[in-house]
Design a protein around this motif. Structure first.
Motif, PDB file in Angstrom:
ATOM      1  N   UNK A   1     -18.699  -3.363  -2.491  1.00  0.00           N
ATOM      2  CA  UNK A   1     -17.043  -2.686  -2.474  1.00  0.00           C
ATOM      3  C   UNK A   1     -17.058  -1.693  -0.709  1.00  0.00           C
ATOM      4  N   UNK A   2     -18.124  -0.809  -0.231  1.00  0.00           N
ATOM      5  CA  UNK A   2     -18.851  -0.319   0.932  1.00  0.00           C
ATOM      6  C   UNK A   2     -18.161  -1.196   1.422  1.00  0.00           C
ATOM      7  N   UNK A   3     -18.351  -1.678   2.081  1.00  0.00           N
ATOM      8  CA  UNK A   3     -18.505  -3.464   2.824  1.00  0.00           C
ATOM      9  C   UNK A   3     -16.421  -4.041   3.485  1.00  0.00           C
ATOM     10  N   UNK A   4     -15.905  -3.127   2.069  1.00  0.00           N
ATOM     11  CA  UNK A   4     -14.990  -4.055   1.661  1.00  0.00           C
ATOM     12  C   UNK A   4     -13.464  -3.070   2.267  1.00  0.00           C
ATOM     13  N   UNK A   5     -14.317  -2.165   1.784  1.00  0.00           N
ATOM     14  CA  UNK A   5     -13.609  -0.804   2.146  1.00  0.00           C
ATOM     15  C   UNK A   5     -13.072  -0.383   3.224  1.00  0.00           C
ATOM     16  N   UNK A   6     -13.668  -0.564   4.202  1.00  0.00           N
ATOM     17  CA  UNK A   6     -13.271  -0.269   5.533  1.00  0.00           C
ATOM     18  C   UNK A   6     -12.137  -0.978   6.444  1.00  0.00           C
ATOM     19  N   UNK A   7     -12.330  -2.278   6.014  1.00  0.00           N
ATOM     20  CA  UNK A   7     -11.560  -3.431   6.378  1.00  0.00           C
ATOM     21  C   UNK A   7     -10.164  -2.623   5.421  1.00  0.00           C
ATOM     22  N   UNK A   8     -10.393  -2.399   4.398  1.00  0.00           N
ATOM     23  CA  UNK A   8      -9.001  -1.860   3.565  1.00  0.00           C
ATOM     24  C   UNK A   8      -8.475  -0.363   4.405  1.00  0.00           C
ATOM     25  N   UNK A   9     -10.043   0.782   4.632  1.00  0.00           N
ATOM     26  CA  UNK A   9      -8.545   1.594   4.800  1.00  0.00           C
ATOM     27  C   UNK A   9      -8.293   1.376   6.493  1.00  0.00           C
ATOM     28  N   UNK A  10      -8.608   0.313   7.385  1.00  0.00           N
ATOM     29  CA  UNK A  10      -7.507  -0.155   8.560  1.00  0.00           C
ATOM     30  C   UNK A  10      -6.315  -0.832   7.919  1.00  0.00           C
ATOM     31  N   UNK A  11      -6.398  -1.478   7.260  1.00  0.00           N
ATOM     32  CA  UNK A  11      -5.194  -2.125   6.394  1.00  0.00           C
ATOM     33  C   UNK A  11      -4.049  -1.494   5.913  1.00  0.00           C
ATOM     34  N   UNK A  12      -4.929  -0.300   5.911  1.00  0.00           N
ATOM     35  CA  UNK A  12      -4.090   1.130   5.170  1.00  0.00           C
ATOM     36  C   UNK A  12      -2.901   2.123   6.324  1.00  0.00           C
ATOM     37  N   UNK A  13      -4.250   2.009   8.033  1.00  0.00           N
ATOM     38  CA  UNK A  13      -4.107   2.551   8.866  1.00  0.00           C
ATOM     39  C   UNK A  13      -3.225   1.771   9.760  1.00  0.00           C
ATOM     40  N   UNK A  14      -3.196   0.790   9.802  1.00  0.00           N
ATOM     41  CA  UNK A  14      -1.995  -0.372  10.437  1.00  0.00           C
ATOM     42  C   UNK A  14      -1.177  -0.054   9.775  1.00  0.00           C
ATOM     43  N   UNK A  15      -0.807  -0.311   8.581  1.00  0.00           N
ATOM     44  CA  UNK A  15       0.152  -0.217   7.975  1.00  0.00           C
ATOM     45  C   UNK A  15       0.942   1.058   7.673  1.00  0.00           C
ATOM     46  N   UNK A  16       0.374   2.209   7.686  1.00  0.00           N
ATOM     47  CA  UNK A  16       0.732   3.797   7.470  1.00  0.00           C
ATOM     48  C   UNK A  16       1.564   4.078   9.286  1.00  0.00           C
ATOM     49  N   UNK A  17       0.992   2.963  10.206  1.00  0.00           N
ATOM     50  CA  UNK A  17       1.319   3.312  11.590  1.00  0.00           C
ATOM     51  C   UNK A  17       2.635   3.014  11.917  1.00  0.00           C
TER      52      UNK A  17
END
Length: 413
Positions: A138-154
């Protein structure tokens, strides 16, 4: 670039821990209630707290020890004080993070569960993941998920900016004489960008990373990696505030104190700006981000309190004992669930309680971390320069002043 990528880790873990309640909840509320008025506070809090987080990588790089060791070297009273502050805040912090995650889970799954029931399921799943050692996936996956959330928020912010017509409404202008506004301000600053306790967690992550590397990175490389995570989270928090200001401020809609309802409102900020097609992406990204934060917090307290207890009772082996780790995890989780039970459906109360407690304890932890960087155990060449020293003192004055102002409001109320 290859060398930098091999160093990358502690700063990203910090970002994963920081991007949570302070961003999804508090920053969005700040923008929704007060428009862009609190943007300067958000930026100031992030900038002035920086020296007290940076000490983690600096100290580990210079000495090889983590901040728990540093507190022990500074004197047993420092370790006792840190332990007491941790005990004061750990239950509300765990409860707040879990409750927000539960609200997102209820909204995502549609299960007919109340916040306590969903929190119990999440805590059980979290403990199972940690005890079984499956967090690395999950720790490896969450870095990608945070990137998705960041790009979505922007993306949502850009869309909201293009769709927004006229200026920001003047409704609910922030008033330093308004008790409700002051209470929110303190709660807002408390976890902006994260509780200062996270510096201790960061030192553990840095120590683990140093042991993994086949080379010794320079101090500048260690600090650069951390700054990317630290100031990146500051920018993301500002984006969340701006999104709340553009979409919700001045409208008839107010953010709910109920976790599940709030989660629905949060997701609608994105879907209303970039389209309903984004609903599953945003829902999963927001939930996974918060679930990762819940796991990080659940893991951090036993990982920190075990060594603290071991040092205090001259039993270092206690900090490495797996049963002690599990026992502390059970105690913290049980206390958090009790607070969630007492809070009912009011996510806002729990979040404000946790963030306010973190704010009140912040000046003490800031002073302790400042002392660590100038202690006899810190090599002279690794100590902060004059500029960072002045920066730290400005941060201490900022935290002490606002804490005194808040306590004055409580006493005179």
């Amino acid at each position: 670039m290859k060398r930098f990528l091999s160093i990358l880790g502690p700063g990203m873990l910090y970002a994963g821990a920081a991007i949570g309640v302070s961003h999804l909840v508090q920053s969005t509320r700040a923008g929704a209630d007060f428009g862009f008025e609190l943007m300067w506070i958000l930026l100031l809090a992030n900038i002035l707290k920086y020296p007290f987080f940076e000490v983690a990588g600096r100290y580990v790089h210079a000495t090889g020890y983590n901040l728990i060791d540093a507190y022990r070297f500074a004197g047993k009273w420092v370790l006792v004080l840190f332990g007491l502050l941790t005990l004061l805040t750990m239950f509300p912090i765990q409860a707040a993070v879990t409750m927000v995650t539960a609200g997102l889970a209820i909204n995502l799954t549609g299960l007919p569960l109340n916040p306590l029931q969903m929190s119990i399921l999440l805590i059980a799943a979290t403990m199972l993941i940690l005890i079984s050692g499956k967090y690395r996936t999950l720790d490896g996956l969450v870095k990608f998920i945070i990137l998705v959330l960041t790009l979505s928020t922007v993306t949502a912010l850009v869309a909201a900016s293009l769709n927004h017509s006229g200026g920001i409404a003047d409704a609910a202008v922030f008033d330093f004489g308004n008790r409700t506004h002051i209470y929110f301000l303190i709660a807002f600053i408390g976890w902006m960008p994260a509780p200062i306790d996270v510096a201790v967690w960061s030192s553990l992550w840095n120590q683990a990373k140093m042991k993994q590397l086949s080379f010794q990175p320079s101090l500048e490389e260690v600090l650069r990696e951390f700054r990317i995570g630290y100031f990146g989270t500051m920018i993301i928090a500002a984006v969340f505030l701006a999104l709340g200001a553009l979409v919700l401020h001045g409208t008839d809609e107010s953010l709910s104190a109920n976790g599940a309802v709030f989660a629905g409102q949060l997701i609608s900020l994105y879907t209303g700006s970039i389209g309903w097609w984004a609903y599953p992406v945003i829902s999963i990204a927001a939930f996974t981000t918060m679930f990762s934060t819940t796991i990080t917090v659940t893991d951090a307290y036993p990982r920190v309190l075990g060594p603290v207890a071991g040092h205090l009772f001259n039993r270092p082996v206690v900090g490495q004992n797996r049963l002690v780790y599990i026992l502390i995890m059970l105690i913290v989780s049980s206390g958090a669930l009790y607070l969630i039970y007492r809070a009912g459906t009011s996510m806002r109360f729990m979040v404000d309680l946790a963030t306010s407690l973190s704010f009140v304890t912040a000046p003490i932890l800031a002073v302790i971390n400042y002392r660590i960087t100038h202690s006899s155990h810190m090599p002279v060449e690794a100590r902060p320069g004059l500029f960072l020293k002045i920066w730290a003192w400005a941060g201490i004055v900022f935290l002490v002043t606002f804490t005194a102002y808040y306590l004055w409001w409580l006493v005179t109320g």
